[in-house]
Design a protein around this motif. Structure first.
Motif, PDB file in Angstrom:
ATOM      1  N   ASP A  51       0.961  -1.277   0.030  1.00  0.00           N
ATOM      2  CA  ASP A  51      -0.038  -0.105   0.007  1.00  0.00           C
ATOM      3  C   ASP A  51       0.912   1.246   0.041  1.00  0.00           C
ATOM      4  OD1 ASP A  51      -2.295  -1.516   0.160  1.00  0.00           O
ATOM      5  OD2 ASP A  51      -2.542  -1.463   2.154  1.00  0.00           O
ATOM      6  N   SER A  52       0.129   2.363  -0.540  1.00  0.00           N
ATOM      7  CA  SER A  52       0.943   3.572  -0.484  1.00  0.00           C
ATOM      8  C   SER A  52       0.146   4.626  -0.828  1.00  0.00           C
ATOM      9  CB  SER A  52       1.961   3.748  -1.744  1.00  0.00           C
ATOM     10  OG  SER A  52       2.555   4.829  -1.871  1.00  0.00           O
ATOM     11  N   THR A  53       0.086   5.964  -0.151  1.00  0.00           N
ATOM     12  CA  THR A  53      -0.571   6.807  -0.234  1.00  0.00           C
ATOM     13  C   THR A  53       0.412   8.109  -1.170  1.00  0.00           C
ATOM     14  OG1 THR A  53      -1.984   6.898   1.296  1.00  0.00           O
ATOM     15  CG2 THR A  53      -1.898   9.066   0.377  1.00  0.00           C
ATOM     16  N   ARG A  54       1.240   8.651  -0.609  1.00  0.00           N
ATOM     17  CA  ARG A  54       2.369   9.281  -1.007  1.00  0.00           C
ATOM     18  C   ARG A  54       3.343   9.007  -2.427  1.00  0.00           C
ATOM     19  NH1 ARG A  54       1.411  10.285   4.400  1.00  0.00           N
ATOM     20  NH2 ARG A  54       1.310   8.241   4.167  1.00  0.00           N
ATOM     21  N   THR A  55       3.902   7.961  -2.323  1.00  0.00           N
ATOM     22  CA  THR A  55       4.680   7.557  -3.202  1.00  0.00           C
ATOM     23  C   THR A  55       3.819   7.413  -4.584  1.00  0.00           C
ATOM     24  OG1 THR A  55       6.057   6.677  -1.469  1.00  0.00           O
ATOM     25  CG2 THR A  55       6.651   6.206  -3.874  1.00  0.00           C
ATOM     26  N   ARG A  56       2.936   6.554  -4.580  1.00  0.00           N
ATOM     27  CA  ARG A  56       2.121   6.236  -5.747  1.00  0.00           C
ATOM     28  C   ARG A  56       1.728   7.524  -6.424  1.00  0.00           C
ATOM     29  NH1 ARG A  56      -2.098   1.656  -5.586  1.00  0.00           N
ATOM     30  NH2 ARG A  56      -3.301   2.918  -4.433  1.00  0.00           N
ATOM     31  N   VAL A 103       8.424   0.469  -9.043  1.00  0.00           N
ATOM     32  CA  VAL A 103       8.062  -0.893  -8.255  1.00  0.00           C
ATOM     33  C   VAL A 103       7.903  -0.702  -6.816  1.00  0.00           C
ATOM     34  CG1 VAL A 103       8.521  -3.165  -7.916  1.00  0.00           C
ATOM     35  CG2 VAL A 103       9.142  -2.151 -10.205  1.00  0.00           C
ATOM     36  N   ARG A 104       7.054  -0.993  -5.975  1.00  0.00           N
ATOM     37  CA  ARG A 104       7.162  -1.184  -4.441  1.00  0.00           C
ATOM     38  C   ARG A 104       6.668  -2.498  -4.396  1.00  0.00           C
ATOM     39  NH1 ARG A 104       4.522   2.736   0.078  1.00  0.00           N
ATOM     40  NH2 ARG A 104       6.338   3.724  -0.643  1.00  0.00           N
ATOM     41  N   HIS A 105       7.549  -3.309  -3.566  1.00  0.00           N
ATOM     42  CA  HIS A 105       7.586  -4.609  -3.150  1.00  0.00           C
ATOM     43  C   HIS A 105       8.034  -5.127  -1.735  1.00  0.00           C
ATOM     44  CE1 HIS A 105       7.359  -9.220  -3.718  1.00  0.00           C
ATOM     45  NE2 HIS A 105       6.691  -8.759  -4.885  1.00  0.00           N
ATOM     46  N   GLU A 131      15.548  -0.352   0.736  1.00  0.00           N
ATOM     47  CA  GLU A 131      15.880   1.087   0.399  1.00  0.00           C
ATOM     48  C   GLU A 131      14.529   1.696  -0.064  1.00  0.00           C
ATOM     49  OE1 GLU A 131      18.663   3.355  -0.908  1.00  0.00           O
ATOM     50  OE2 GLU A 131      20.358   1.918  -1.318  1.00  0.00           O
ATOM     51  N   HIS A 132      14.379   3.056  -0.220  1.00  0.00           N
ATOM     52  CA  HIS A 132      13.493   3.913  -0.510  1.00  0.00           C
ATOM     53  C   HIS A 132      14.040   5.060  -0.999  1.00  0.00           C
ATOM     54  CE1 HIS A 132       9.833   5.624  -1.281  1.00  0.00           C
ATOM     55  NE2 HIS A 132       8.925   5.550   0.079  1.00  0.00           N
ATOM     56  N   PRO A 133      14.878   5.307  -1.974  1.00  0.00           N
ATOM     57  CA  PRO A 133      15.820   6.444  -2.586  1.00  0.00           C
ATOM     58  C   PRO A 133      14.987   7.447  -2.617  1.00  0.00           C
ATOM     59  CG  PRO A 133      15.480   4.508  -4.152  1.00  0.00           C
ATOM     60  CD  PRO A 133      14.897   4.026  -3.187  1.00  0.00           C
ATOM     61  N   HIS A 258       9.089  13.770   9.115  1.00  0.00           N
ATOM     62  CA  HIS A 258       8.384  12.094   9.253  1.00  0.00           C
ATOM     63  C   HIS A 258       8.119  11.784   7.854  1.00  0.00           C
ATOM     64  CE1 HIS A 258       5.936   8.943  10.272  1.00  0.00           C
ATOM     65  NE2 HIS A 258       6.015   9.363  11.582  1.00  0.00           N
ATOM     66  N   PRO A 259       8.413  10.648   7.379  1.00  0.00           N
ATOM     67  CA  PRO A 259       8.062  10.060   5.737  1.00  0.00           C
ATOM     68  C   PRO A 259       6.762   9.926   5.746  1.00  0.00           C
ATOM     69  CG  PRO A 259       9.239   8.518   7.224  1.00  0.00           C
ATOM     70  CD  PRO A 259       9.142   9.572   8.049  1.00  0.00           C
ATOM     71  N   GLY A 260       6.076   9.841   6.898  1.00  0.00           N
ATOM     72  CA  GLY A 260       4.498   9.451   6.597  1.00  0.00           C
ATOM     73  C   GLY A 260       4.595   7.944   6.162  1.00  0.00           C
TER      74      GLY A 260
HETATM   75  N1   CP Z   1       6.563   7.677   2.821  1.00  0.00           N
HETATM   76  C1   CP Z   1       5.880   6.662   2.109  1.00  0.00           C
HETATM   77  O1   CP Z   1       6.572   5.986   1.478  1.00  0.00           O
HETATM   78  O2   CP Z   1       4.629   6.938   2.072  1.00  0.00           O
HETATM   79  P1   CP Z   1       3.569   6.165   1.356  1.00  0.00           P
HETATM   80  O3   CP Z   1       3.638   4.710   1.992  1.00  0.00           O
HETATM   81  O4   CP Z   1       2.298   6.567   1.771  1.00  0.00           O
HETATM   82  O5   CP Z   1       3.980   6.051   0.027  1.00  0.00           O
END
Ligand code: CP
Length: 302
Positions: A51-56, A103-105, A131-133, A258-260
Motif C-alpha cells: 500500500d501507498s498514499t504519498r509515493t504512488r 515498483v514497490r514490493h 531502500e526507499h531512494p 516524518h516520511p509518513g
Molecule cells: N513515505 C511513504 O513511502 O509513504 P507511502 O507509504 O504513503 O507511499
C-alpha cells in the motif's frame, strides 16, 4: 542513470544534480506551470505490491506533469492473485512497451531483480526493509531548502530503524553528503552493526537529540515485526515518542520531519506534527512530487 534502485549506486555529484533539478521543479510546481513535452509518448506504470498514499500518488502526478501516459496497476485485481509471478507480471508490462516501471514490493531486492529482466527503467519505490531512494532524496531536498545546505548537519533518525527502508536510504545519502547521523531507539529496533563512519547509535532521546538540527521520526512498522516483539504504543511513546519536552533537547531551531504515514500519539505527538514553525512534514510531501519529476526526467534522458 538507467535505473534508480537505491541511494547505493549514486555519488554526491549525481545526488546533487538530482536535488538541483528537483528544486527547479519545485519552483515550477509552485508557479502552476507544467512541462508536458518531456515524457510525451512515454508510458509509466506504477506497480505497487504494498500500500501507498504519498509515493504512488506523487509518481502519478510527476509522470502526468511531464506528459507521460501513466497507468496505476492494481495488484489486488491483477493476475498476481491467480499466481502470476513478479517476473512474469513485469515481463507482461514490459511487452506493452512500458518505459518507466515504478515498483514497490515487500521483498528486499525485488526492483533489482526486475531491472535485470526488463527493458524499462526501473525505479525503486520501496523494497522490503532495504531502500526507499526517492524518499531520501525528497528528505534531503526539504532539509537543503530549510537549512540552506545539505552537509555538516546533525540529523537524528528516531524510532523503528530496524524495519525502515527510509532510514537505510537516509543514512546512505546523509553520510555521503557529509552529515552526522544519530540513530535513536530501543536496542530491539536498532540493527547491530549499523553504526559506521558518521553514524552514532543512542538509546536515550535526551542524549541523542542534544544539538540535533533535524529530528526525523519513524513509524513503528508493526506489519514487519514478528510475533512477540511488538512494543506497546503507550510505552513506546513515553520513551521515544516526540513531544515538546523531548524536542527541547534538540537545537532551538531544529526541524521535525516524518516520511509518513504517521501514527499520532505513538512516535509523534499531534502538537509537534501540526506545529507549522517546527514541522516540515507537509513540505516533504510537496517535495516528493518535485523529486520524482527530477528522477523521471533524468532517467528519460538516459
Ligand atoms: N513515505 C511513504 O513511502 O509513504 P507511502 O507509504 O504513503 O507511499
Amino acid at each position: 542513470l538507467r535505473h534508480l534502485l537505491g541511494i547505493e549506486g549514486l555519488n554526491p555529484v549525481t545526488a546533487t544534480s538530482l536535488l538541483d533539478l528537483a528544486e527547479s521543479y519545485a519552483l515550477l510546481n509552485r508557479s502552476g506551470k507544467t512541462q508536458r513535452d518531456l515524457l510525451r509518448g512515454r508510458t509509466l506504470i506504477n506497480l505497487f505490491f504494498e500500500d501507498s498514499t504519498r509515493t504512488r500518488t506523487s509518481f502519478e502526478l510527476a509522470g502526468r506533469r511531464l506528459g507521460a501516459d501513466v497507468v496505476n496497476m492494481s495488484v489486488a485485481t491483477s493476475s498476481v492473485t491467480k499466481g502470476e509471478t513478479l517476473l512474469d507480471t513485469a515481463a507482461t508490462l514490459n511487452a506493452m512497451n512500458c518505459d518507466l516501471l515504478v515498483v514497490r514490493h515487500n521483498r528486499s531486492g525485488a526492483p533489482h531483480l526486475l531491472a535485470q529482466k526488463v527493458s524499462a527503467s526501473v525505479i525503486n519505490a520501496g523494497d522490503g526493509t532495504h531502500e526507499h531512494p526517492t524518499q531520501a532524496l525528497l528528505d534531503a531536498l526539504t532539509i537543503r531548502r530549510n537549512k540552506g545546505r545539505i552537509s555538516g548537519l546533525t540529523v537524528a533518525i528516531c524510532g523503528d530503524v530496524a524495519h525502515s527502508r527510509v532510514a537505510r536510504s537516509n543514512i546512505l545519502l546523509l553520510t555521503m553528503m557529509g552529515n552526522f547521523v544519530r540513530l535513536i531507539g530501543p536496542p530491539t529496533l536498532i540493527p547491530g552493526g549499523i553504526a559506521t563512519s558518521g553514524v552514532t547509535v543512542f538509546h536515550d532521546m535526551e542524549e541523542g537529540l542534544k544539538g540535533a538540527d533535524i529530528v526525523m521520526m519513524l513509524r513503528l512498522q508493526k506489519e514487519r515485526m514478528t510475533g512477540g516483539m511488538v512494543p506497546s504504543s503507550r510505552e513506546f511513546f513515553a520513551y521515544y515518542g516526540l513531544d515538546r519536552k523531548k524536542l527541547a533537547y534538540a537545537k532551538p531551531d531544529a526541524l521535525v520531519m516524518h516520511p509518513g504515514p504517521m501514527n499520532r500519539g505513538v512516535e509523534i505527538d499531534s502538537d509537534i506534527a501540526d506545529d507549522a514553525a517546527r514541522s516540515r512534514i507537509q513540505e516533504q510531501v510537496e517535495m516528493g512530487v518535485a523529486v520524482r519529476m527530477a528522477v523521471l526526467d533524468t532517467l528519460a534522458r538516459g
